[in-house]
Design an enzyme around this catalytic site. Structure first.
Site, PDB file in Angstrom:
ATOM      1  N   TYR A  33       0.814  -1.214   0.000  1.00 57.31           N
ATOM      2  CA  TYR A  33       0.000   0.000   0.000  1.00 57.31           C
ATOM      3  C   TYR A  33       0.841   1.255   0.000  1.00 57.31           C
ATOM      4  O   TYR A  33       2.057   1.200   0.235  1.00 57.31           O
ATOM      5  CB  TYR A  33      -0.964   0.001   1.189  1.00 57.31           C
ATOM      6  CG  TYR A  33      -0.336   0.434   2.504  1.00 57.31           C
ATOM      7  CD1 TYR A  33       0.480  -0.423   3.234  1.00 57.31           C
ATOM      8  CD2 TYR A  33      -0.543   1.716   3.001  1.00 57.31           C
ATOM      9  CE1 TYR A  33       1.058  -0.025   4.424  1.00 57.31           C
ATOM     10  CE2 TYR A  33       0.031   2.131   4.199  1.00 57.31           C
ATOM     11  CZ  TYR A  33       0.828   1.249   4.904  1.00 57.31           C
ATOM     12  OH  TYR A  33       1.402   1.639   6.079  1.00 57.31           O
ATOM     13  N   ARG A  52       8.059   3.695  -4.909  1.00 59.79           N
ATOM     14  CA  ARG A  52       8.137   2.788  -3.745  1.00 59.79           C
ATOM     15  C   ARG A  52       7.091   1.685  -3.861  1.00 59.79           C
ATOM     16  O   ARG A  52       7.352   0.527  -3.507  1.00 59.79           O
ATOM     17  CB  ARG A  52       7.936   3.567  -2.443  1.00 59.79           C
ATOM     18  CG  ARG A  52       8.091   2.663  -1.217  1.00 59.79           C
ATOM     19  CD  ARG A  52       8.087   3.429   0.076  1.00 59.79           C
ATOM     20  NE  ARG A  52       6.824   4.111   0.297  1.00 59.79           N
ATOM     21  CZ  ARG A  52       6.600   4.932   1.332  1.00 59.79           C
ATOM     22  NH1 ARG A  52       7.543   5.172   2.212  1.00 59.79           N
ATOM     23  NH2 ARG A  52       5.427   5.516   1.476  1.00 59.79           N
ATOM     24  N   ARG A 100      -8.848 -19.815  -0.250  1.00 56.09           N
ATOM     25  CA  ARG A 100      -7.840 -19.539   0.774  1.00 56.09           C
ATOM     26  C   ARG A 100      -6.809 -20.659   0.949  1.00 56.09           C
ATOM     27  O   ARG A 100      -7.084 -21.690   1.548  1.00 56.09           O
ATOM     28  CB  ARG A 100      -8.520 -19.271   2.129  1.00 56.09           C
ATOM     29  CG  ARG A 100      -7.532 -18.721   3.149  1.00 56.09           C
ATOM     30  CD  ARG A 100      -8.052 -18.755   4.555  1.00 56.09           C
ATOM     31  NE  ARG A 100      -7.016 -18.346   5.488  1.00 56.09           N
ATOM     32  CZ  ARG A 100      -6.011 -19.140   5.891  1.00 56.09           C
ATOM     33  NH1 ARG A 100      -5.921 -20.374   5.458  1.00 56.09           N
ATOM     34  NH2 ARG A 100      -5.092 -18.682   6.726  1.00 56.09           N
ATOM     35  N   HIS A 102      -2.247 -20.742   1.404  1.00 54.65           N
ATOM     36  CA  HIS A 102      -1.044 -19.905   1.423  1.00 54.65           C
ATOM     37  C   HIS A 102      -0.458 -19.805   0.020  1.00 54.65           C
ATOM     38  O   HIS A 102      -0.095 -18.731  -0.446  1.00 54.65           O
ATOM     39  CB  HIS A 102       0.017 -20.490   2.351  1.00 54.65           C
ATOM     40  CG  HIS A 102      -0.292 -20.341   3.810  1.00 54.65           C
ATOM     41  ND1 HIS A 102      -1.460 -20.788   4.368  1.00 54.65           N
ATOM     42  CD2 HIS A 102       0.412 -19.779   4.825  1.00 54.65           C
ATOM     43  CE1 HIS A 102      -1.454 -20.519   5.672  1.00 54.65           C
ATOM     44  NE2 HIS A 102      -0.332 -19.906   5.968  1.00 54.65           N
ATOM     45  N   LYS A 147      -2.363 -16.233  16.288  1.00 54.11           N
ATOM     46  CA  LYS A 147      -2.817 -16.719  14.973  1.00 54.11           C
ATOM     47  C   LYS A 147      -3.395 -15.539  14.196  1.00 54.11           C
ATOM     48  O   LYS A 147      -4.603 -15.407  14.005  1.00 54.11           O
ATOM     49  CB  LYS A 147      -3.840 -17.854  15.151  1.00 54.11           C
ATOM     50  CG  LYS A 147      -4.000 -18.719  13.898  1.00 54.11           C
ATOM     51  CD  LYS A 147      -4.671 -20.019  14.248  1.00 54.11           C
ATOM     52  CE  LYS A 147      -5.120 -20.806  13.028  1.00 54.11           C
ATOM     53  NZ  LYS A 147      -4.047 -21.258  12.158  1.00 54.11           N
ATOM     54  N   GLU A 180       9.147 -23.959  12.889  1.00 55.93           N
ATOM     55  CA  GLU A 180       7.946 -24.594  12.330  1.00 55.93           C
ATOM     56  C   GLU A 180       7.995 -24.370  10.826  1.00 55.93           C
ATOM     57  O   GLU A 180       8.956 -23.802  10.315  1.00 55.93           O
ATOM     58  CB  GLU A 180       6.675 -23.982  12.949  1.00 55.93           C
ATOM     59  CG  GLU A 180       6.543 -22.476  12.710  1.00 55.93           C
ATOM     60  CD  GLU A 180       5.325 -21.844  13.370  1.00 55.93           C
ATOM     61  OE1 GLU A 180       4.370 -22.563  13.684  1.00 55.93           O
ATOM     62  OE2 GLU A 180       5.332 -20.616  13.546  1.00 55.93           O
TER      63      GLU A 180
END
Ligand code: PLP
Length: 284
Positions: A33, A52, A100, A102, A147, A180
């Site tokens: 953004y 940028r 959804r 990753h 989370k 992890e």
């Protein structure tokens, strides 16, 4: 004069602007953004902001060319249409809408959203008197136990791994401590003992991780929650990863090196037995 929004080039009143809930910006913070101000209708340092923005987009491997999007013209139009003169422009580009996960497909189309609002004035007393600050430790982003939906780093790790032909990546500290994966907890087995990194602020305290630990204890398998080094990982008898969406997945190799025989091990298989069978598996 009114607050307005621009969604992929279409201008609408701000209150009517909606994005789909499976936009990856909403679900993963997978986007970049800029905030640009205008004084008397003239955007300030526009080229610098757009440069940028391009660097940020490149940084998260968002495949777009900000110059061909005609952003400058859209920003000028929005500033004019909202009519405030002194305007706060918020510009966000997300990776787009997708189911959804990753990992994302290369075919997603990025979403461009802008809002145009009156630029808030700064309280004159803050300038004349000055402000009070405090110092804090840099905890950005050191709360992996939360989370949070701010998953951009995880998304970048998963996709870089995928591009290199791996299923996922095990995140290690600069001291080679195993933490992890981008979306799962990691276990190793050594001489019949089940070992997993301790539940501190550097990992998510997986619900599946807890289930496995309880289950192992109930089966009289000795468990250790402690620091695991990369060399211990590579020398393990078994490695597996756990999460709600995958239950358990055995790991056959890390960085191209087989884990023991390179085949799924017995403890992972035994642990998997304790999970409820899916309806599909039960009917097979
Ligand atoms: N670690 C990370 C970073 C995760 O995102 C997840 C699941 O989303 C896990 C571990 C496993 O957590 P759980 O077993 O609660 O699904």
């Amino acid at each position: 004069m009114s607050d307005i929004a621009c969604i992929n080039g279409n201008f609408v009143p701000l209150a009517e602007a909606l994005v789909p809930i499976e936009d990856r910006g909403y679900q993963f913070a997978d986007g970049v953004y800029e905030v640009i101000v205008a004084h008397g209708g003239a955007p300030f340092l526009l080229d610098e902001h757009l440069d940028r923005l391009q660097r940020s987009a490149d940084g998260i491997r968002l495949d777009l060319d900000c110059t061909t999007l005609g952003l400058g013209a859209l920003i000028r139009r929005g500033i004019e249409e909202c009519g405030y003169g002194d305007v706060m422009v918020y510009l966000q580009i997300t990776r787009g809408v997708a189911s959804r996960e990753h990992a994302y497909a290369g075919s997603i189309t990025p979403n461009l959203v802008m809002t145009f609002k009156r630029k808030p004035t700064i309280d004159a007393a803050l300038r004349s008197d000055g402000i009070k600050l405090e110092t804090v430790a840099d905890t950005r982003w050191a709360h992996c136990n939360i989370k949070s939906i701010a998953l951009l780093a995880n998304v970048m790790i998963k996709n870089a791994a995928k591009q290199r032909g791996y299923f996922d990546a095990i995140i290690v500290t600069p001291d080679d401590e195993v933490l992890e994966t981008s979306c799962a907890n990691v276990f190793i087995v050594r001489d019949g003992r089940l070992i997993t990194p301790a539940a501190d602020t550097r990992i998510l305290h997986g619900i599946t991780r807890g289930f496995i630990l309880n289950n192992a204890r109930a089966l009289q398998i000795s468990v250790e929650e402690r620091s695991v080094g990369r060399s211990e990982l590579m020398a393990a008898d078994e490695v597996f990863m756990t999460s709600s969406s995958i239950d358990i997945l055995p790991v056959c190799s890390v960085d191209g090196q087989p884990i023991r025989s390179g085949k799924p091990g017995p403890i992972a298989a035994r642990m998997l037995e304790s999970f409820p069978k899916s309806a599909a598996a039960a009917n097979a």
